[in-house]
Design a protein around this motif. Structure first.
Motif, mmCIF file in Angstrom:
data_model
loop_
_atom_site.group_PDB
_atom_site.id
_atom_site.type_symbol
_atom_site.label_atom_id
_atom_site.label_comp_id
_atom_site.label_asym_id
_atom_site.label_seq_id
_atom_site.Cartn_x
_atom_site.Cartn_y
_atom_site.Cartn_z
ATOM 1 N N ALA A 115 -1.397 22.940 64.494
ATOM 2 C CA ALA A 115 -0.620 21.777 64.911
ATOM 3 C C ALA A 115 0.126 22.045 66.214
ATOM 4 O O ALA A 115 0.433 23.191 66.550
ATOM 5 C CB ALA A 115 0.387 21.394 63.828
ATOM 6 N N ARG B 241 -5.385 21.762 72.069
ATOM 7 C CA ARG B 241 -6.505 21.257 71.262
ATOM 8 C C ARG B 241 -7.742 22.128 71.446
ATOM 9 O O ARG B 241 -8.487 22.377 70.499
ATOM 10 C CB ARG B 241 -6.816 19.810 71.662
ATOM 11 C CG ARG B 241 -5.818 18.803 71.114
ATOM 12 C CD ARG B 241 -6.147 17.402 71.578
ATOM 13 N NE ARG B 241 -5.280 16.404 70.961
ATOM 14 C CZ ARG B 241 -5.125 15.172 71.399
ATOM 15 N NH1 ARG B 241 -5.795 14.771 72.476
ATOM 16 N NH2 ARG B 241 -4.337 14.320 70.781
ATOM 17 N N ASP C 136 2.044 16.660 67.432
ATOM 18 C CA ASP C 136 1.456 16.125 66.203
ATOM 19 C C ASP C 136 2.577 15.785 65.214
ATOM 20 O O ASP C 136 2.520 14.772 64.528
ATOM 21 C CB ASP C 136 0.513 17.148 65.562
ATOM 22 C CG ASP C 136 -0.670 17.475 66.446
ATOM 23 O OD1 ASP C 136 -1.274 16.531 66.993
ATOM 24 O OD2 ASP C 136 -0.988 18.668 66.610
ATOM 25 N N THR D 205 5.632 12.439 62.040
ATOM 26 C CA THR D 205 4.821 12.169 63.226
ATOM 27 C C THR D 205 5.689 11.484 64.278
ATOM 28 O O THR D 205 6.732 10.900 63.956
ATOM 29 C CB THR D 205 3.639 11.258 62.882
ATOM 30 O OG1 THR D 205 4.140 9.965 62.494
ATOM 31 C CG2 THR D 205 2.800 11.838 61.752
#
Length: 356
Positions: free
Chosen positions: A33, A184, A205, A220
């Motif tokens: 994350a 990512r 995230d 979130t």
């Protein structure tokens, strides 16, 4: 994502003299994350990061990385790396040597160092500058080198302590996008400390909003912005029109001002003291819809900011709301309201947050 949290804080506290910088913190950060610790100065976010990295020992509680209790381990024994606000690059070394410095100290084979450094320089789009010195690079390029130096060691968790704070606004926004893309691609858990709400919303995230050494809300970006759990979160996350009053029968009577129509709130008993929050961009000044909560007020200030115009509307003496409109074709300069004009405005009931 892996079911075992990359980071778990179990009742972690940090006490300095008679005060707590962090108090009884419980937190799980999922593997892979991009997680942000967000809050004002002095809220405990950097202290929390330092305890995860091993730079500060908790007064009580446990720090677990990948399920392993590392509370007693020093920083060099934890599978984490840290990127600080000051990049701390070696000015006498080339970019390639800066990136590979940690691998060289570990005794990694030269060929393997060249390969991994090459991969990192490709990732941060500086492969053509491998032989340059840090002093010849821009601030954004130096930030990327510091990031590559931390990532080349393949840590399980990368800790980032406000690494973009020294950059100018345009470059900072560019680097926010690039940093998220890099995260990512490498798939490493990032724990990012910032006091900038826009930065956290753009990159994360999940976000933990901290205040006074505690977590006020964790969720979130959309959850935290659209559904803040406390008055502090509502006011800290962006701009919010925050008012206090008493709830009764679908209305909140302000301490100073009129009753606001907020719709039926079955979870709140009549007579309860509440806070009411409405985001400026959720308030309409035209093209009203049926069922909206409607009010009127006097324009006291008009602030043009390029893409948007902000109106400060006096609802009652001492009660002023901020209303944000996009500067579209239908909101041209000549169509804007001026100071002293009385206007109607409204919002959808679901956009009005009522907090007991």
């Amino acid at each position: 994502m892996d079911a075992t949290p990359a980071v778990r804080l179990d009742g972690v506290s940090k006490q300095f003299a008679d005060s707590y910088a962090v108090h009884q913190l419980d937190l799980d950060i999922e593997t892979g994350a991009f997680f942000s610790l967000l809050g004002p100065s002095g809220c405990g976010k950097t202290t929390t990061l330092r305890m995860i990295g091993g730079f500060s020992d908790p007064t009580e509680g446990a720090v677990l990385l990948g399920g392993e209790d590392v509370t007693a381990l020093p920083p060099n024994k934890r599978n984490v790396n840290t990127v600080f606000q000051s990049y701390a690059l070696f000015d006498h070394l080339s970019i390639a040597d800066n990136v590979g410095f940690g691998l060289k100290r570990k005794g990694v084979d030269r060929a393997e160092i060249r390969r991994r450094v090459g991969e990192m320089l490709e990732l941060i789009q500086l492969a053509g500058l491998a032989d340059r010195k840090p002093g010849t690079l821009s601030g954004g390029q130096r930030q990327r080198v510091a990031l590559a130096r931390a990532l080349v060691n393949r840590p399980a968790v990368l800790l980032l302590d406000e690494p973009l704070a020294a950059l100018d606004l345009k470059l900072r926004r560019q680097m926010q996008v690039e940093l998220k893309q890099i995260q990512r691609e490498v798939g490493i858990t990032f724990v990012f400390v910032t006091h900038d709400q826009d930065e956290a919303l753009t990159m994360s995230d999940r976000i933990a909003v901290m205040n006074g050494g505690r977590i006020e809300q964790c969720g979130t970006p959309e959850d935290i912005y659209e559904h803040p759990a406390t008055s502090f979160v509502a006011s800290f996350m962006g701009t919010s029109n925050l008012m206090t009053g008493t709830y009764r029968g679908g209305e909140v009577t302000l301490e100073k001002g009129p009753a606001l129509p907020v719709g039926s709130r079955s979870e709140i008993a009549d007579g309860t003291a509440v806070s009411v929050s409405v985001r400026p961009e959720k308030i309409w000044l035209s093209d009203f819809e049926a069922g909206m909560s409607m009010l009127s007020g006097v324009i006291r200030e008009t602030v043009y900011s390029g893409p948007t115009t902000t109106y400060l509307i006096e609802l009652a003496p001492g009660v002023t709301l901020s209303v944000l409109e996009q500067n579209t074709d239908r909101a041209r300069m000549e169509d804007r309201w001026c100071g002293g004009e009385t206007v109607e405005f409204g919002w959808r009931p679901e956009h009005c947050l009522v907090l007991a």
